[in-house]
Design an enzyme around this catalytic site. Structure first.
Site, short mmCIF file in Angstrom:
data_model
loop_
_atom_site.label_atom_id
_atom_site.label_comp_id
_atom_site.label_asym_id
_atom_site.label_seq_id
_atom_site.Cartn_x
_atom_site.Cartn_y
_atom_site.Cartn_z
N GLY A 154 1.10 -0.88 0.05
CA GLY A 154 -0.14 0.04 0.11
C GLY A 154 1.07 1.35 0.46
O GLY A 154 2.28 0.68 -0.53
N LEU A 178 0.91 3.12 -1.83
CA LEU A 178 0.75 3.38 -3.65
C LEU A 178 1.38 4.70 -4.14
O LEU A 178 1.07 5.75 -3.44
CB LEU A 178 0.08 3.06 -4.24
CG LEU A 178 -0.75 1.52 -3.57
CD1 LEU A 178 -2.03 0.81 -4.79
CD2 LEU A 178 0.42 0.15 -3.57
N HIS A 179 2.55 4.32 -5.24
CA HIS A 179 2.69 5.34 -5.67
C HIS A 179 2.78 5.64 -6.70
O HIS A 179 2.38 4.12 -7.85
CB HIS A 179 4.12 6.38 -4.82
CG HIS A 179 5.06 5.17 -4.61
ND1 HIS A 179 5.84 4.14 -5.70
CD2 HIS A 179 5.61 4.39 -3.28
CE1 HIS A 179 6.62 3.73 -5.34
NE2 HIS A 179 6.30 3.66 -4.29
N HIS A 237 4.43 2.36 -7.70
CA HIS A 237 3.08 0.77 -8.69
C HIS A 237 2.71 0.95 -9.22
O HIS A 237 1.93 -0.22 -9.91
CB HIS A 237 2.54 0.69 -6.22
CG HIS A 237 3.21 1.00 -5.16
ND1 HIS A 237 3.05 1.59 -4.40
CD2 HIS A 237 4.28 -0.16 -4.50
CE1 HIS A 237 4.04 0.97 -3.85
NE2 HIS A 237 4.43 0.48 -3.88
N GLY A 249 9.05 -4.96 -8.62
CA GLY A 249 10.06 -3.87 -8.64
C GLY A 249 11.33 -4.09 -8.50
O GLY A 249 12.08 -5.27 -7.43
N VAL A 300 10.86 3.10 -10.91
CA VAL A 300 10.48 4.27 -10.81
C VAL A 300 11.25 5.37 -10.54
O VAL A 300 11.45 5.13 -9.11
CB VAL A 300 9.09 4.01 -11.32
CG1 VAL A 300 8.38 5.73 -12.09
CG2 VAL A 300 9.03 2.81 -12.16
N SER A 356 7.81 4.28 -0.63
CA SER A 356 6.37 5.01 -0.04
C SER A 356 7.01 5.86 1.71
O SER A 356 7.04 6.50 1.94
CB SER A 356 5.62 3.81 0.42
OG SER A 356 5.35 3.17 -0.54
P1 AMP Z 1 5.87 -2.02 -1.35
O1 AMP Z 1 4.90 -1.60 -1.18
O2 AMP Z 1 7.46 -1.27 -0.86
O3 AMP Z 1 6.05 -3.10 -0.67
O4 AMP Z 1 6.60 -2.27 -2.66
C1 AMP Z 1 5.47 -3.00 -3.65
C2 AMP Z 1 6.15 -3.58 -5.42
O5 AMP Z 1 6.89 -2.01 -5.56
C3 AMP Z 1 7.75 -4.51 -5.04
O6 AMP Z 1 7.81 -5.12 -6.08
C4 AMP Z 1 7.98 -2.90 -5.04
O7 AMP Z 1 9.54 -3.81 -5.91
C5 AMP Z 1 8.14 -2.81 -5.87
N1 AMP Z 1 7.88 -0.89 -6.81
C6 AMP Z 1 8.56 -0.09 -4.87
N2 AMP Z 1 8.42 0.95 -5.39
C7 AMP Z 1 9.40 0.52 -6.99
C8 AMP Z 1 9.92 2.18 -7.56
N3 AMP Z 1 10.22 2.87 -7.60
N4 AMP Z 1 9.78 1.68 -9.36
C9 AMP Z 1 9.55 -0.22 -9.32
N5 AMP Z 1 9.16 -0.29 -8.48
C10 AMP Z 1 8.95 -0.09 -7.01
#
Ligand code: AMP
Length: 278
Positions: free
Chosen positions: A29, A31-32, A35, A145, A174, A184
């Site tokens: 969550g 989310l940016h 995501h 990611g 990203v 996040s």
């Molecule tokens: P998280 O919510 O931080 O657990 O991330 C969820 C998914 O989004 C994971 O696969 C992360 O690697 C991916 N993710 C988070 N930030 C980025 C980003 N800046 N660029 C690409 N993928 C991301």
């Protein structure tokens, strides 16, 4: 778009989508745009996209930010809907872990060192929750990611070793316009730290520049990285390493090297990485 809070509801949704290709994007969550880019990539992979939103307690250490991790399910579901997600799976902790839960999935090797050194239980928590999500959602493909590079390598190992019938697709990191990898946790940064933060990516780029100029020795590449990071105001380096991309091994002359960094700006732990042959 469906909002599913229970495993039973998620399984029912999965059954009703049978015959369709289904993609899963696991998230915690807050989310940016990073995501959302994963979700858009998922839509290209499959007719049905499921996003899980779950702040997984088992991947946080006792002194980490589980309690204060940003949570805003209403905003998250609106963002998912705006990019054409079919369902959000957002269970409570008690739905995912019973009090009697006693099983942990532990991936050896690639989880040792780097983030695994300072976060000893982290990757077992990740491997366990991702295994559970794969069993509950039964996706054909899952998107992760590259930002969390050691996590990506761990998931690939997990899927191979436990024969999950899931294709793993990696999505590039990203970034903000100034180069800072979206996270996040960036919301925690003070204005001064936010100004310093893009220098982390600039340090990774300086290593890539000397790689492109012909430097192949791991020791020299690593020294350049460490020295560049010393210039980042108030950045406390946790690790700054050059590894082999696929295995994460440290070797004298990596054939496909990746530079990986973690550290703290103020109270905020940041990570980033850059494949040097990109
Ligand atoms: P998280 O919510 O931080 O657990 O991330 C969820 C998914 O989004 C994971 O696969 C992360 O690697 C991916 N993710 C988070 N930030 C980025 C980003 N800046 N660029 C690409 N993928 C991301």
């Amino acid at each position: 778009m469906d909002l599913l809070k229970t495993i039973a509801a998620m399984r029912h949704f999965r059954k009703s989508a049978s015959g369709k290709r289904i993609a899963l994007v696991p998230t915690m969550g807050a989310l940016h745009a990073g995501h959302l880019a994963l979700m858009e990539a998922a839509r290209k992979q499959a007719e049905t996209v499921v996003v899980s939103v779950f702040v997984n307690p088992t991947q946080f250490g006792p002194t980490e930010d589980f309690a204060r991790y940003p949570r805003d399910l209403a905003a998250d579901t609106a963002k998912c809907e705006s990019v054409g997600v079919s369902a959000v799976f957002a269970p409570e902790s008690s739905e995912m872990y019973s009090n009697e839960a006693s099983t942990t999935v532990k991936v050896a090797g690639v989880t040792e060192g780097l983030c695994g050194a300072s976060r000893p239980i982290h990757f077992a928590g990740v491997a366990t929750i991702v295994s559970k999500l794969f069993n509950i959602v039964a996706p054909d493909v899952a998107i992760f990611g590259q930002k969390d590079y050691q996590q990506l390598v761990t998931i690939r190992r997990l899927v191979t070793d436990l024969d999950f019938p899931v294709e793993i697709v990696a999505h590039p990191t990203v970034r903000e316009p100034d180069g800072l990898a979206m996270s996040s946790r960036n919301a925690y940064l003070s204005p001064d730290d936010r100004r310093a933060a893009p220098r982390i990516f600039a340090s990774l780029q300086s290593v890539r520049a000397i790689f492109r100029a012909g430097e192949r020795r791991q020791s020299q590449l690593q020294r350049t990285l460490v020295e560049a990071l010393h210039e980042v105001t108030d950045f406390q380096v946790e690790y700054a390493e050059i590894r082999e991309q696929d295995s994460l091994r440290a070797v004298e002359r990596p054939s496909r090297p990746i530079a990986l960094v973690a550290g703290r700006l103020g109270q905020t732990r940041l990570i980033d990485n850059l494949a040097l042959d990109e």
